[in-house]
Design a protein around this motif. Structure first.
Motif, PDB file in Angstrom:
ATOM      1  N   SER A 298       0.770  -1.223  -0.191  1.00 54.27           N
ATOM      2  CA  SER A 298       0.080   0.063   0.071  1.00 54.27           C
ATOM      3  C   SER A 298       0.852   1.400  -0.035  1.00 54.27           C
ATOM      4  CB  SER A 298      -1.141  -0.184   1.140  1.00 54.27           C
ATOM      5  OG  SER A 298      -0.309   0.113   2.350  1.00 54.27           O
ATOM      6  N   GLU A 301       2.244   1.957  -3.591  1.00 50.05           N
ATOM      7  CA  GLU A 301       1.266   2.655  -4.306  1.00 50.05           C
ATOM      8  C   GLU A 301       1.199   3.945  -4.135  1.00 50.05           C
ATOM      9  OE1 GLU A 301      -2.269   0.584  -3.432  1.00 50.05           O
ATOM     10  OE2 GLU A 301      -1.774  -1.243  -4.632  1.00 50.05           O
ATOM     11  N   ARG A 302       1.522   4.627  -3.100  1.00 52.37           N
ATOM     12  CA  ARG A 302       1.703   6.020  -2.768  1.00 52.37           C
ATOM     13  C   ARG A 302       3.017   6.799  -2.939  1.00 52.37           C
ATOM     14  NH1 ARG A 302      -2.198   8.731  -0.014  1.00 52.37           N
ATOM     15  NH2 ARG A 302      -0.401   9.792   1.243  1.00 52.37           N
ATOM     16  N   ARG A 379      -0.679   7.871 -11.677  1.00 55.68           N
ATOM     17  CA  ARG A 379      -1.759   7.690 -10.843  1.00 55.68           C
ATOM     18  C   ARG A 379      -3.047   7.148 -11.689  1.00 55.68           C
ATOM     19  NH1 ARG A 379       0.470   7.487  -5.957  1.00 55.68           N
ATOM     20  NH2 ARG A 379       0.831   9.567  -5.003  1.00 55.68           N
ATOM     21  N   ARG A 383      -5.432   3.169 -10.058  1.00 54.30           N
ATOM     22  CA  ARG A 383      -6.983   3.210  -9.473  1.00 54.30           C
ATOM     23  C   ARG A 383      -7.331   2.309  -8.416  1.00 54.30           C
ATOM     24  NH1 ARG A 383      -9.998   5.735 -14.815  1.00 54.30           N
ATOM     25  NH2 ARG A 383      -9.167   7.688 -14.874  1.00 54.30           N
ATOM     26  N   LEU A 384      -7.868   2.571  -7.406  1.00 51.60           N
ATOM     27  CA  LEU A 384      -8.257   1.275  -6.547  1.00 51.60           C
ATOM     28  C   LEU A 384      -9.716   0.880  -7.079  1.00 51.60           C
ATOM     29  CD1 LEU A 384      -7.485   2.889  -3.108  1.00 51.60           C
ATOM     30  CD2 LEU A 384      -6.180   1.189  -3.999  1.00 51.60           C
ATOM     31  N   ILE A 507     -12.525   7.130  -0.950  1.00 58.04           N
ATOM     32  CA  ILE A 507     -11.620   6.489  -2.088  1.00 58.04           C
ATOM     33  C   ILE A 507     -12.529   6.808  -3.086  1.00 58.04           C
ATOM     34  CG2 ILE A 507     -10.740   4.242  -2.919  1.00 58.04           C
ATOM     35  CD1 ILE A 507     -10.504   3.047  -0.537  1.00 58.04           C
ATOM     36  N   THR A 509     -12.312   6.160  -7.373  1.00 55.87           N
ATOM     37  CA  THR A 509     -11.782   5.483  -8.359  1.00 55.87           C
ATOM     38  C   THR A 509     -11.800   6.328  -9.694  1.00 55.87           C
ATOM     39  OG1 THR A 509     -13.866   4.562  -9.342  1.00 55.87           O
ATOM     40  CG2 THR A 509     -12.703   3.324  -7.869  1.00 55.87           C
ATOM     41  N   LEU A 514      -4.655   9.209  -4.430  1.00 50.92           N
ATOM     42  CA  LEU A 514      -4.907   7.900  -3.390  1.00 50.92           C
ATOM     43  C   LEU A 514      -4.980   8.304  -1.966  1.00 50.92           C
ATOM     44  CD1 LEU A 514      -2.468   5.336  -5.337  1.00 50.92           C
ATOM     45  CD2 LEU A 514      -5.111   5.224  -5.102  1.00 50.92           C
TER      46      LEU A 514
END
Length: 599
Positions: A298, A301-302, A379, A383-384, A507, A509, A514
């Motif tokens: 996690s 991802e940032r 980014r 996307r989650l 959150i 999408t 994020l």
């Protein structure tokens, strides 16, 4: 006549601007004294800054930046004196604050504490390298042990080393020599000259070694195109990368391949590195940081914490997932590492096997390519998934117990978690009912009174028959894969409780942003450094936040006993995790998540 402004002493440097108002087209050349021991001469104030141009400060070409030694950042504040170069007259004298955030780092950490801190943050404060002998000694011991283990290993697997080069004739030879000096000899070195206009290709040709293959591109296409050219030509089972301004340890390849031998199911691996910076005004190199961060999906991802120069992968990753994104000029290594580690976590080697060198090249990508626009492109790929995106793979249903503030909160939870309610069985809930105990609903949907919320949980556990239990706070909406991830984890190894990501921001999408997963910061002091499995993401820890937990059938009985001894869920879980019959093994999986329900 002269206008000079200074910023704070921050991030290893001093920034400012200086202008001769009578002759703004002529850059000022300055001498700068910082404290009693640092003297910088010949600083040219000619860097373009758009903020200066917009403010009407000359033509905007009046900025300067000075990389400073580590000693400066041990102080709280320092006197800074600015003069014209070679002159005694003081143009500006000012006391500046030293801004050197610790970000939770402590020089008294032992190596295990350092690695746990690095799980959630790898940016050390400046000026620490002389104060951490215990950490550096442990890194060296770990490195020696891995070197000894790798010495007797067969050198049968070919490694393709890809090195892009663009106008690096003065330094590429050092990087190239560090590859040829590897104790693991079975490699091919693919040097891709990306349309250099200097003598970079000639330097490569001056090395007489049959393992070197020079690929000369007709024009500069960017680092992604150059690396992809190397990947297309590669024939090794493994692929490694070294930029032309960095240097490997002689044992880099041997240690990395040893890691793959010990984890044959892994497809990627990475090591730690020393971060050095060249200080051009002082003509010296400074050892800035030790970078060695356990894998945290996690956080990756940032923000990237894995450098491509210490990242190795099986060729199958390239065959299946493709190479570098040629539409991006920067952050391409981050993008590739995200893709290659999406399904399986990499092996982490807690040793330093590379010297990463800042500012050793004038055209370093960090300084010449735009960050913001490339981050926007990255980014868009990150996307989650929708939190209610359920997987239809058949698995054993989980029992569910929801603890809520009141009946309205439970109703809101049911609405937000419609997919969960439809796919999970044995759903029960409870909430406080003033001084009269607690109210709730059982698996049959009937309203029921309880002495307390914990008593309701104990009763629900008692009704389960060798089932797992999802215990969730009614403030959170769940991702749709909790039962699938639980089933996969149960096949991989032992754990007592499963938890996942925790988000308190909504959150999206769609947006190019994020939110931060809060779980890593809450478990970092309890985390085990190695991955739970190299076939799925996750780390074991001794404790976990209480927002959403899945208990194995063996743990449900202990949870029932803990609930019977308490009045609240908080107390129940404190008892469960605080008993002395052995540490609970909590599996933190970034493949599942819980997000605060927005009202």
């Amino acid at each position: 006549m002269y206008k000079i402004r200074l910023g704070t002493l921050f991030a290893g440097r001093l920034k400012g601007w200086a202008l001769n108002q009578l002759f703004p087209e002529i850059p000022l050349i300055l001498d700068v004294s910082i404290g009693k021991d640092v003297f910088i001469s010949g600083v040219r104030a000619d860097i373009f800054r758009s903020d200066l141009e917009q403010a009407g400060v000359g033509n905007g070409h009046h900025g300067f930046e000075i990389a400073l030694p580590n000693s400066v950042f041990k102080e709280k504040s320092l006197d800074v004196v600015v003069r014209r170069s070679g002159q005694q007259e003081i143009l500006l004298q000012e006391q500046l604050r030293v801004d050197n955030p610790s970000r939770g780092f402590n020089a008294d950490f032992d190596f295990e504490q350092f690695l746990r801190w690095s799980f959630n943050e790898d940016r050390m404060p400046y000026g620490q390298m002389d104060d951490i002998p215990a950490i550096l000694g442990a890194v060296e011991l770990e490195r020696m042990l891995r070197i000894a283990r790798s010495e007797s290993a067969p050198q049968t697997d070919l490694v393709s080393v890809v090195m892009p080069v663009f106008n690096r004739e003065t330094i590429v030879g050092e990087a190239l020599r560090s590859v040829l000096d590897q104790t693991y000899r079975n490699f091919e070195l693919l040097i891709v000259d990306d349309g250099s206009t200097d003598g970079s290709a000639d330097v490569a040709k001056s090395f007489d070694d049959p393992r070197i293959r020079l690929i000369e591109l007709p024009q500069n296409g960017g680092v992604s195109a150059a690396r992809n050219a190397g990947l297309r030509a590669a024939s090794g089972l493994f692929v490694a990368y070294l930029d032309s301004d960095n240097i490997w340890s002689p044992h880099y390849l041997a240690c990395m391949l040893d890691a793959f031998r010990t984890a044959p199911e892994a497809t990627t691996a990475y090591a730690g590195q020393e971060v050095w910076e060249y200080l051009p005004h002082l003509d010296c190199d400074e050892f800035r940081f030790l970078r060695a961060a356990p894998f945290n999906r996690s956080r990756l991802e940032r923000r990237n914490f894995i450098d491509l120069n210490v990242f190795m992968h099986r060729r199958g990753c390239y065959n299946e997932l493709g190479g570098f994104d040629e539409s991006m000029r920067r952050l391409v290594d981050w993008e590739l590492i995200l893709r290659y580690t999406a399904c399986r976590p990499p092996v982490f080697l807690p040793v330093t096997l590379c010297r990463y060198r800042i500012a050793r090249a004038d055209n370093q990508i960090t300084f010449v390519e735009d960050y913001v626009s490339n981050l926007a492109r990255l980014r868009l790929r990150m996307r989650l998934p929708d939190l209610r995106d359920a997987d239809d793979a058949p698995v054993t249903p989980l029992a569910v117990f929801v603890h809520a503030r009141d009946a309205a909160a439970f109703a809101r939870w049911r609405q937000a978690n419609r997919a969960v309610v439809a796919n999970y069985r044995h759903l029960a809930a409870a909430w406080p009912q003033g001084s009269e105990g607690a109210a709730g609903v059982g698996p049959d949907g009937e309203a029921t009174a309880f002495p307390s919320v914990s008593a309701a949980l104990a009763a629900h556990c008692d009704g389960l028959r060798a089932s797992s239990l999802l215990l969730v706070n009614a403030e959170y909406v769940l991702s749709g894969r909790w039962k699938q991830v639980y089933a996969a984890a149960a096949r991989e190894g032992h754990f007592d409780v499963l938890t996942g990501r925790l988000y308190t921001a909504e959150i999206s999408t769609q947006e190019n942003s994020l939110p931060e997963d809060l779980t890593p910061s809450q478990i970092e002091q309890y985390i085990e450094i190695s991955s739970f499995s190299y076939r799925m993401h996750g780390n074991l820890a001794r404790k976990a936040p209480y927002h959403c937990l899945v208990f194995t059938p063996e743990s449900v009985k202990k949870l029932q006993l803990s609930a019977a001894c308490s009045q609240t869920i908080q107390t129940c879980l404190s008892i469960f995790f605080g008993t002395h019959d052995g540490h609970r093994q909590v599996l933190y999986s970034p493949e599942v998540s819980a997000s605060l329900i927005m009202s």
